[in-house]
Enzyme design. Structure first.
Site, mmCIF file in Angstrom:
data_model
loop_
_atom_site.group_PDB
_atom_site.id
_atom_site.type_symbol
_atom_site.label_atom_id
_atom_site.label_comp_id
_atom_site.label_asym_id
_atom_site.label_seq_id
_atom_site.Cartn_x
_atom_site.Cartn_y
_atom_site.Cartn_z
ATOM 1 N N HIS A 1 0.804 -1.220 0.000
ATOM 2 C CA HIS A 1 0.000 0.000 0.000
ATOM 3 C C HIS A 1 0.849 1.288 0.000
ATOM 4 O O HIS A 1 0.829 2.054 -0.954
ATOM 5 C CB HIS A 1 -0.899 0.046 1.245
ATOM 6 C CG HIS A 1 -1.735 -1.154 1.464
ATOM 7 N ND1 HIS A 1 -2.859 -1.454 0.723
ATOM 8 C CD2 HIS A 1 -1.628 -2.150 2.377
ATOM 9 C CE1 HIS A 1 -3.421 -2.571 1.181
ATOM 10 N NE2 HIS A 1 -2.689 -3.020 2.175
HETATM 11 O O1 RIB Z 1 -5.266 -0.124 4.767
HETATM 12 C C1 RIB Z 1 -3.865 -0.135 4.524
HETATM 13 C C2 RIB Z 1 -3.205 0.919 5.346
HETATM 14 O O2 RIB Z 1 -3.403 0.636 6.725
HETATM 15 C C3 RIB Z 1 -1.671 0.936 5.160
HETATM 16 O O3 RIB Z 1 -1.198 2.248 5.354
HETATM 17 C C4 RIB Z 1 -1.185 0.055 6.257
HETATM 18 O O4 RIB Z 1 0.147 0.371 6.685
HETATM 19 C C5 RIB Z 1 -2.154 0.386 7.352
HETATM 20 O O5 RIB Z 1 -1.701 1.586 7.998
#
Ligand code: RIB
Ligand code: CA
Length: 312
Positions: free
Chosen positions: A242
């Protein structure tokens, strides 16, 4: 043109890779500081993890500031089930020795935006938006001085990953997200719609593992741990990376495609709390407030990541 950035983060294995990418790319991003926030794990751990990652990158002089330890109004929700008890499970880490700055992360954000020239600092939130919203509330004069916010959070076609409707970063602090999305600051949003297309397949993780030096191996070990949850839940070929999409966007925006649309945050209904209501199809007359990214060149993204991490 090197961008001055502040990374606001809740490490988290994917946050870790984003920080490594940024610290490996000084010709593209000048990391003025890293502010930690409570999210994946409590603040003490996200702050410690930021230190571990900066030392792994060989950049112990990076300025790290601890920020808010809970959301504006709601109880903290964490994600040890994904990231492990430490938030950085996978490799065996030694205790970090680099310092944390005395200044609170929110004050660092405020002071930096007031001292740097207007429109020259980009904020890169990778976790709940508590620090950013608190800074905006405490010092409204800084809002117009922000060049851009490029954040990981939200979802539209992918819907939620922590509830049926909401993505984790927005869900943890929806009131903070609402302040940021209403602020008028130019926003680029990396939702699950694009991050779920950035999967660390086995060949991609093997490429990290094959890199010379310790960093590539550590990234592969973090991913080996981090991916088990998503692979089981989604049956996917690997973990969605992500947060590194945020830094990759700053370096190679051409790898990404999206639309400039209206995005609003649900803050009333518990059923849909934290949902990013994205007008992707333009069915309302609500003014656009965010570039909402829907797709990326995944091979180009991983080539960039691998090439830059090889530098550390
Ligand atoms: O939903 C994914 C996000 O939530 C990413 O930033 C992961 O590190 C968590 O913080
Ligand atoms: Ca994160």
């Amino acid at each position: 043109m090197t961008r001055k950035i502040i990374i606001d983060t809740d490490p988290g294995q994917d946050d870790a890779v984003a920080i490594l990418l940024a610290l490996a790319s000084p010709e593209d991003v000048d990391v003025l500081g890293i502010t930690s926030v409570a999210g994946n794990v409590p603040l003490a751990l996200t702050t410690k993890n930021a230190r571990i990652i900066c030392e792994l990158a060989g950049k112990p002089d990076t300025k790290i500031f601890a920020g808010c330890d809970r959301p504006l109004r709601r109880d903290l929700v964490t994600a040890e089930y994904v990231h492990g008890k430490t938030g950085l499970d996978g490799p065996d880490w030694s205790e970090p020795t680099m310092p944390v700055q005395d200044q609170h992360g929110v004050d660092f954000i405020i002071d930096t935006l007031r001292s740097e020239a207007p429109g020259t600092v980009t904020l890169c939130p990778l976790g709940p938006l508590t620090n950013i919203a608190t800074a905006f509330e405490r010092a409204p004069d800084i809002v117009d001085r922000v060049q851009e916010i490029v954040l990981m959070g939200g979802a539209y076609f992918e819907v939620g990953n922590v509830t049926p409707a909401a993505e984790f970063n927005i869900y943890v602090d929806p009131q903070a997200a609402d302040i940021v999305f209403r602020s008028g600051v130019p926003l680029v949003v990396m939702p699950l719609d694009v991050t779920h297309k950035a999967l660390v397949t086995k060949p991609r993780n093997d490429a990290f593992r094959a890199l010379p030096g310790a960093v590539g191996h550590a990234v592969a070990e973090m991913t080996d741990f981090f991916e088990r949850f998503d692979k089981e839940k989604y049956g996917s070929e690997g973990a969605p990376l992500h947060d590194p999409t945020v830094i990759a966007y700053l370096i190679r925006p051409d790898l990404f495609t999206g639309r400039n649309i209206n995005v609003q945050i649900e803050t009333q209904s518990e059923l849909t709390m934290g949902m990013t209501v994205a007008d992707w199809w333009g069915v309302t007359d609500h003014p656009p407030n965010a570039t909402f990214i829907g797709d990326l060149d995944a091979d180009g993204f991983f080539d960039l990541l691998t090439e830059r991490i090889a530098r550390l």
